[in-house]
Design an enzyme around this catalytic site. Sequence first.
Site, short mmCIF file in Angstrom:
data_model
loop_
_atom_site.label_atom_id
_atom_site.label_comp_id
_atom_site.label_asym_id
_atom_site.label_seq_id
_atom_site.Cartn_x
_atom_site.Cartn_y
_atom_site.Cartn_z
N SER A 18 0.57 -0.89 -0.12
CA SER A 18 -0.26 0.31 0.23
C SER A 18 1.37 1.58 0.07
O SER A 18 0.53 2.25 -0.55
CB SER A 18 -1.07 0.10 0.91
OG SER A 18 -0.06 0.48 2.08
N ARG A 70 21.60 -15.86 2.74
CA ARG A 70 21.46 -14.74 2.70
C ARG A 70 22.05 -13.93 1.81
O ARG A 70 22.23 -13.26 1.29
CB ARG A 70 20.96 -14.54 3.98
CG ARG A 70 21.11 -12.79 3.85
CD ARG A 70 21.18 -11.85 5.95
NE ARG A 70 21.74 -11.43 6.03
CZ ARG A 70 22.02 -10.42 7.65
NH1 ARG A 70 21.01 -10.78 8.08
NH2 ARG A 70 23.02 -9.91 7.64
N ARG A 96 12.84 -8.18 5.66
CA ARG A 96 14.30 -9.10 5.81
C ARG A 96 15.20 -7.12 6.40
O ARG A 96 14.93 -6.89 6.01
CB ARG A 96 14.22 -8.96 4.76
CG ARG A 96 13.69 -10.45 4.16
CD ARG A 96 13.92 -11.31 3.38
NE ARG A 96 15.21 -12.74 2.74
CZ ARG A 96 14.66 -13.29 3.52
NH1 ARG A 96 13.60 -13.93 3.66
NH2 ARG A 96 16.37 -13.77 4.25
N ASN A 112 13.58 3.86 5.40
CA ASN A 112 13.28 2.62 5.47
C ASN A 112 11.92 3.34 6.43
O ASN A 112 12.23 4.41 6.96
CB ASN A 112 13.99 2.03 6.16
CG ASN A 112 13.38 0.81 6.95
OD1 ASN A 112 12.22 0.11 6.62
ND2 ASN A 112 13.27 0.48 7.91
N HIS A 114 9.25 2.31 9.24
CA HIS A 114 9.22 1.59 10.38
C HIS A 114 7.46 2.05 11.00
O HIS A 114 7.90 3.56 11.76
CB HIS A 114 10.23 2.00 11.44
CG HIS A 114 10.15 0.46 12.33
ND1 HIS A 114 10.21 -1.00 12.09
CD2 HIS A 114 9.35 1.03 13.94
CE1 HIS A 114 10.02 -0.69 13.27
NE2 HIS A 114 9.36 -0.34 14.26
N SER A 141 8.02 5.91 11.04
CA SER A 141 9.86 6.37 11.67
C SER A 141 9.64 7.04 10.08
O SER A 141 9.29 6.05 10.02
CB SER A 141 9.93 6.37 12.36
OG SER A 141 9.86 6.91 13.72
N ASP A 150 16.40 -0.99 12.40
CA ASP A 150 15.67 0.20 13.40
C ASP A 150 15.87 1.14 13.53
O ASP A 150 15.51 2.01 14.30
CB ASP A 150 14.41 -0.17 13.69
CG ASP A 150 13.52 -1.87 13.05
OD1 ASP A 150 14.12 -1.05 11.67
OD2 ASP A 150 13.01 -2.49 13.42
C1 GAR Z 1 4.18 -1.03 6.63
O1 GAR Z 1 2.94 -0.18 7.88
C2 GAR Z 1 5.69 -0.65 7.18
O2 GAR Z 1 5.50 0.58 7.85
C3 GAR Z 1 5.63 -1.54 7.87
O3 GAR Z 1 5.38 -2.93 7.08
C4 GAR Z 1 4.06 -1.98 6.72
C5 GAR Z 1 4.05 -2.15 4.90
O4 GAR Z 1 2.54 -2.29 4.50
N1 GAR Z 1 7.29 -2.26 8.20
C6 GAR Z 1 8.22 -3.32 8.69
O5 GAR Z 1 7.53 -3.01 9.84
C7 GAR Z 1 9.44 -2.95 9.12
N2 GAR Z 1 10.30 -2.76 10.14
P1 GAR Z 1 2.59 -1.90 2.77
O6 GAR Z 1 2.79 -3.27 2.35
O7 GAR Z 1 0.90 -2.01 2.69
O8 GAR Z 1 2.70 -0.57 2.47
#
Ligand code: GAR
Length: 222
Positions: A18, A70, A96, A112, A114, A141, A150
């Site tokens: 999204s 990896r 990942r 990134n 978070h 963030s 993070d």
């Molecule tokens: C988002 O809320 C993002 O902050 C989180 O994954 C979601 C992805 O949503 N990211 C993390 O947790 C990274 N550590 P999306 O696929 O609908 O964009």
Amino acid sequence: MRVMGRTRAAVLFSGTGSNLVAIAEAVAGGRLALELCLAATDRPAAAGLARAASFGIPTLAVAPADYADRAAHERALMAAIDASGAELVVLAGYMRIFGAGFVDHYAGRLLNLHPSLLPAYPGLHTHDRALAAGDRVHGTSIHFVTADLDGGPLVAQVEVAVQPHDTADSLAGRVRAAEHRLYPVVLDWFAAGRLRLEGATVFLDGLPLARPVRFQAPEAAS
Ligand code: GAR
């Protein structure tokens, strides 16, 4: 098609995408001067793949299971990103953790997203943890990525008020809506040359950021 003069960006995601869609819509709507040259995922079944393709963004799935370890997976991903001509790598729900080789290669051009007000709640299940702690304010963030999970230098955050009857899902929904507004803004700063990382210091418009730029999400209707 290559758009002259625009920063080329690769977006990495693992799930619904999204945020990838929000970024692509901002580009399509003229609010974000990036060229999205690649949308890549580690999960071949990720819903975001079809959504990226619908915007005409080249897509790629690089599944870890197809590689010995990896490091080999990351090398393949780096090769694809570099072949796309990406100058900026945008992590948008990419689930990942990268090794030092990847992080060093994209130092200063790896962002990134978070879902917490870092340094609170690095890692997973951030909404549950904020609710369990009784937090009144949660959020999201954006930071430059370093080897510290993070924990890289923060750029911007949005505060999201916790409502009395919030569940992890309802809170996640409002955090995600805040992310959809925030990421295009921050990426446009980068694209315009306004945002950069020097050492461990974030500069915005030539000035060091002592703390991340803070926004507040509109209150949810009760
Ligand atoms: C988002 O809320 C993002 O902050 C989180 O994954 C979601 C992805 O949503 N990211 C993390 O947790 C990274 N550590 P999306 O696929 O609908 O964009």
